[in-house]
Design a protein around this motif. Structure first.
Motif, PDB file in Angstrom:
ATOM      1  N   GLY A   1       0.817  -1.207   0.000  1.00 22.89           N
ATOM      2  CA  GLY A   1       0.000   0.000   0.000  1.00 22.89           C
ATOM      3  C   GLY A   1       0.847   1.251   0.000  1.00 22.89           C
ATOM      4  O   GLY A   1       0.615   2.187  -0.775  1.00 22.89           O
TER       5      GLY A   1
ATOM      6  N   ASN B   1       1.156   3.872  -3.131  1.00 16.99           N
ATOM      7  CA  ASN B   1       0.783   5.253  -2.823  1.00 16.99           C
ATOM      8  C   ASN B   1       1.939   6.199  -3.109  1.00 16.99           C
ATOM      9  O   ASN B   1       1.754   7.283  -3.683  1.00 16.99           O
ATOM     10  CB  ASN B   1       0.370   5.358  -1.352  1.00 16.99           C
ATOM     11  CG  ASN B   1      -0.345   6.658  -1.037  1.00 16.99           C
ATOM     12  OD1 ASN B   1      -0.522   7.514  -1.907  1.00 16.99           O
ATOM     13  ND2 ASN B   1      -0.768   6.817   0.199  1.00 16.99           N
TER      14      ASN B   1
ATOM     15  N   ARG C   1      -6.482  12.549  -2.692  1.00 20.15           N
ATOM     16  CA  ARG C   1      -6.755  11.288  -2.001  1.00 20.15           C
ATOM     17  C   ARG C   1      -7.818  10.486  -2.748  1.00 20.15           C
ATOM     18  O   ARG C   1      -7.719   9.255  -2.851  1.00 20.15           O
ATOM     19  CB  ARG C   1      -7.239  11.578  -0.578  1.00 20.15           C
ATOM     20  CG  ARG C   1      -7.517  10.323   0.257  1.00 20.15           C
ATOM     21  CD  ARG C   1      -6.255   9.566   0.544  1.00 20.15           C
ATOM     22  NE  ARG C   1      -6.513   8.304   1.223  1.00 20.15           N
ATOM     23  CZ  ARG C   1      -5.576   7.451   1.578  1.00 20.15           C
ATOM     24  NH1 ARG C   1      -4.306   7.719   1.310  1.00 20.15           N
ATOM     25  NH2 ARG C   1      -5.878   6.316   2.193  1.00 20.15           N
ATOM     26  N   VAL C   2      -8.801  11.163  -3.283  1.00 20.04           N
ATOM     27  CA  VAL C   2      -9.862  10.484  -4.038  1.00 20.04           C
ATOM     28  C   VAL C   2      -9.285   9.816  -5.282  1.00 20.04           C
ATOM     29  O   VAL C   2      -9.627   8.669  -5.609  1.00 20.04           O
ATOM     30  CB  VAL C   2     -10.976  11.473  -4.428  1.00 20.04           C
ATOM     31  CG1 VAL C   2     -11.985  10.803  -5.367  1.00 20.04           C
ATOM     32  CG2 VAL C   2     -11.687  11.984  -3.175  1.00 20.04           C
TER      33      VAL C   2
ATOM     34  N   TRP D   1      -6.277   8.748  -5.668  1.00 19.78           N
ATOM     35  CA  TRP D   1      -5.516   7.579  -5.246  1.00 19.78           C
ATOM     36  C   TRP D   1      -6.432   6.407  -4.947  1.00 19.78           C
ATOM     37  O   TRP D   1      -6.155   5.271  -5.336  1.00 19.78           O
ATOM     38  CB  TRP D   1      -4.661   7.908  -4.030  1.00 19.78           C
ATOM     39  CG  TRP D   1      -4.247   6.706  -3.227  1.00 19.78           C
ATOM     40  CD1 TRP D   1      -4.508   6.459  -1.918  1.00 19.78           C
ATOM     41  CD2 TRP D   1      -3.501   5.568  -3.681  1.00 19.78           C
ATOM     42  NE1 TRP D   1      -3.990   5.264  -1.521  1.00 19.78           N
ATOM     43  CE2 TRP D   1      -3.355   4.682  -2.590  1.00 19.78           C
ATOM     44  CE3 TRP D   1      -2.943   5.208  -4.907  1.00 19.78           C
ATOM     45  CZ2 TRP D   1      -2.688   3.479  -2.683  1.00 19.78           C
ATOM     46  CZ3 TRP D   1      -2.274   4.002  -5.010  1.00 19.78           C
ATOM     47  CH2 TRP D   1      -2.145   3.150  -3.900  1.00 19.78           C
ATOM     48  N   GLU D   2      -7.545   6.654  -4.260  1.00 18.76           N
ATOM     49  CA  GLU D   2      -8.470   5.578  -3.924  1.00 18.76           C
ATOM     50  C   GLU D   2      -9.061   4.952  -5.188  1.00 18.76           C
ATOM     51  O   GLU D   2      -9.253   3.727  -5.255  1.00 18.76           O
ATOM     52  CB  GLU D   2      -9.594   6.104  -3.021  1.00 18.76           C
ATOM     53  CG  GLU D   2      -9.143   6.507  -1.628  1.00 18.76           C
ATOM     54  CD  GLU D   2      -8.616   5.347  -0.805  1.00 18.76           C
ATOM     55  OE1 GLU D   2      -8.977   4.191  -1.105  1.00 18.76           O
ATOM     56  OE2 GLU D   2      -7.838   5.594   0.142  1.00 18.76           O
TER      57      GLU D   2
ATOM     58  N   THR E   1      -7.576   4.894  -8.154  1.00 18.33           N
ATOM     59  CA  THR E   1      -6.481   4.129  -8.751  1.00 18.33           C
ATOM     60  C   THR E   1      -6.283   2.805  -8.022  1.00 18.33           C
ATOM     61  O   THR E   1      -6.105   1.746  -8.649  1.00 18.33           O
ATOM     62  CB  THR E   1      -5.172   4.936  -8.708  1.00 18.33           C
ATOM     63  OG1 THR E   1      -5.342   6.155  -9.427  1.00 18.33           O
ATOM     64  CG2 THR E   1      -4.026   4.148  -9.315  1.00 18.33           C
ATOM     65  N   LYS E   2      -6.317   2.831  -6.696  1.00 19.74           N
ATOM     66  CA  LYS E   2      -6.128   1.618  -5.898  1.00 19.74           C
ATOM     67  C   LYS E   2      -7.219   0.598  -6.198  1.00 19.74           C
ATOM     68  O   LYS E   2      -6.922  -0.601  -6.360  1.00 19.74           O
ATOM     69  CB  LYS E   2      -6.119   1.963  -4.411  1.00 19.74           C
ATOM     70  CG  LYS E   2      -5.885   0.752  -3.508  1.00 19.74           C
ATOM     71  CD  LYS E   2      -5.701   1.161  -2.061  1.00 19.74           C
ATOM     72  CE  LYS E   2      -7.002   1.634  -1.458  1.00 19.74           C
ATOM     73  NZ  LYS E   2      -6.884   1.858   0.011  1.00 19.74           N
ATOM     74  N   ALA E   3      -8.453   1.063  -6.279  1.00 15.47           N
ATOM     75  CA  ALA E   3      -9.558   0.148  -6.582  1.00 15.47           C
ATOM     76  C   ALA E   3      -9.381  -0.486  -7.955  1.00 15.47           C
ATOM     77  O   ALA E   3      -9.662  -1.675  -8.147  1.00 15.47           O
ATOM     78  CB  ALA E   3     -10.891   0.900  -6.515  1.00 15.47           C
TER      79      ALA E   3
ATOM     80  N   GLU F   1      -6.640  -3.188  -7.778  1.00 14.19           N
ATOM     81  CA  GLU F   1      -7.123  -4.388  -7.112  1.00 14.19           C
ATOM     82  C   GLU F   1      -8.076  -5.173  -8.000  1.00 14.19           C
ATOM     83  O   GLU F   1      -8.049  -6.416  -8.020  1.00 14.19           O
ATOM     84  CB  GLU F   1      -7.797  -4.012  -5.795  1.00 14.19           C
ATOM     85  CG  GLU F   1      -6.821  -3.496  -4.744  1.00 14.19           C
ATOM     86  CD  GLU F   1      -7.487  -3.173  -3.421  1.00 14.19           C
ATOM     87  OE1 GLU F   1      -6.800  -3.208  -2.389  1.00 14.19           O
ATOM     88  OE2 GLU F   1      -8.716  -2.890  -3.435  1.00 14.19           O
TER      89      GLU F   1
ATOM     90  N   LYS G   1      -5.938  -7.906  -2.822  1.00 15.49           N
ATOM     91  CA  LYS G   1      -6.101  -6.773  -1.934  1.00 15.49           C
ATOM     92  C   LYS G   1      -4.726  -6.199  -1.576  1.00 15.49           C
ATOM     93  O   LYS G   1      -3.865  -6.914  -1.048  1.00 15.49           O
ATOM     94  CB  LYS G   1      -6.838  -7.185  -0.656  1.00 15.49           C
ATOM     95  CG  LYS G   1      -8.326  -7.403  -0.845  1.00 15.49           C
ATOM     96  CD  LYS G   1      -9.044  -6.093  -1.092  1.00 15.49           C
ATOM     97  CE  LYS G   1     -10.547  -6.285  -1.146  1.00 15.49           C
ATOM     98  NZ  LYS G   1     -11.248  -5.006  -1.431  1.00 15.49           N
TER      99      LYS G   1
ATOM    100  N   SER H   1      -3.888  -4.194   0.730  1.00 16.93           N
ATOM    101  CA  SER H   1      -3.641  -4.154   2.172  1.00 16.93           C
ATOM    102  C   SER H   1      -3.154  -5.491   2.727  1.00 16.93           C
ATOM    103  O   SER H   1      -2.614  -5.541   3.835  1.00 16.93           O
ATOM    104  CB  SER H   1      -4.920  -3.739   2.903  1.00 16.93           C
ATOM    105  OG  SER H   1      -5.966  -4.670   2.660  1.00 16.93           O
TER     106      SER H   1
END
Length: 211
Positions: free
Chosen positions: A77, A81, A114-115, A117-118, A120-122, A125, A131, A133
């Motif tokens: 993570g 990030n 931050r939005v 990044w979230e 992109t992370k989704a 995954e 996951k 994390s």
């Protein structure tokens, strides 16, 4: 390996850890009694997860004498990030520095929110099927139970940081070897330091001390 297996997308070390277990058990079948494991980058994460999480799957006929990892992320993570924040800052110009430069700019503007990044992370995954994390090599290092040598660069490289290697070494009660890289650009500094005399000497000394 089948052709399909070779073409599969990486799981960043989590699923690949089972390949490491398979390789160890294959060596046991061939009659090997002791082995020292080495993993670079994602390969280092795979090795740490294999020994830190799946000891019960290893053949009783072979002993893991030590683990060497080089330029491996401590936490997926944080790794993603950091890359997302750095490489998209300065309106994408930092990506050029990561590939061709010797260091990143000290001032970063126009980075992601931050939005962003979230989102992109989704996406990562969903495409990768894992996951983020759940991928924490430095946590797996706590459960190795064997000698550990963690190799990194002073100042890090295009992807990994010096802090990553120190954290892995500390959690695994091992030794951190932080060297001046033999390479110049940030991208090339992520290569293994096989031709670096300090790394060669440290690996030879480590292997001789555990075998």
């Amino acid at each position: 390996f089948t052709e399909a297996a070779l073409a599969r997308p990486t799981k960043m070390g989590v699923e690949e850890s089972l390949d490491v277990i398979g390789a160890i058990n294959y060596l046991a079948d061939l009659g090997y009694k002791e082995v020292v494991l080495y993993g670079h980058s994602v390969g280092g994460a795979a090795v740490l997860h294999a020994i830190g999480q799946h000891k019960d799957m290893i053949s009783s006929g072979i002993e893991i004498k030590g683990v060497i990892v080089e330029k491996t992320f401590a936490n997926l993570g944080d790794f993603y990030n950091r890359l997302h924040s750095i490489w998209t800052a300065n309106f994408g110009f930092n990506a050029y520095h990561g590939l061709k430069g010797t260091e990143y700019p000290t001032i970063n503007v126009g980075g992601p929110t931050r939005v962003q990044w979230e989102i992109t992370k989704a996406g990562v995954e969903a495409i990768g099927g894992y996951k983020i994390s759940q991928n924490n090599p430095s946590e797996s290092a706590k459960h190795l139970g064997v000698p550990l040598l963690a190799i990194g660069n002073k100042g890090g490289d295009a992807m990994m940081t010096e802090k990553d290697m120190r954290e892995i070494a500390e959690n695994g009660h091992g030794t951190a070897l932080i060297v001046d890289s033999e390479y110049e650009t940030l991208a090339k500094k992520h290569n293994p330091e096989f031709d670096n005399p300090k790394v060669q000497n440290a690996i030879n000394h480590f292997v001789n001390s555990v075998m």
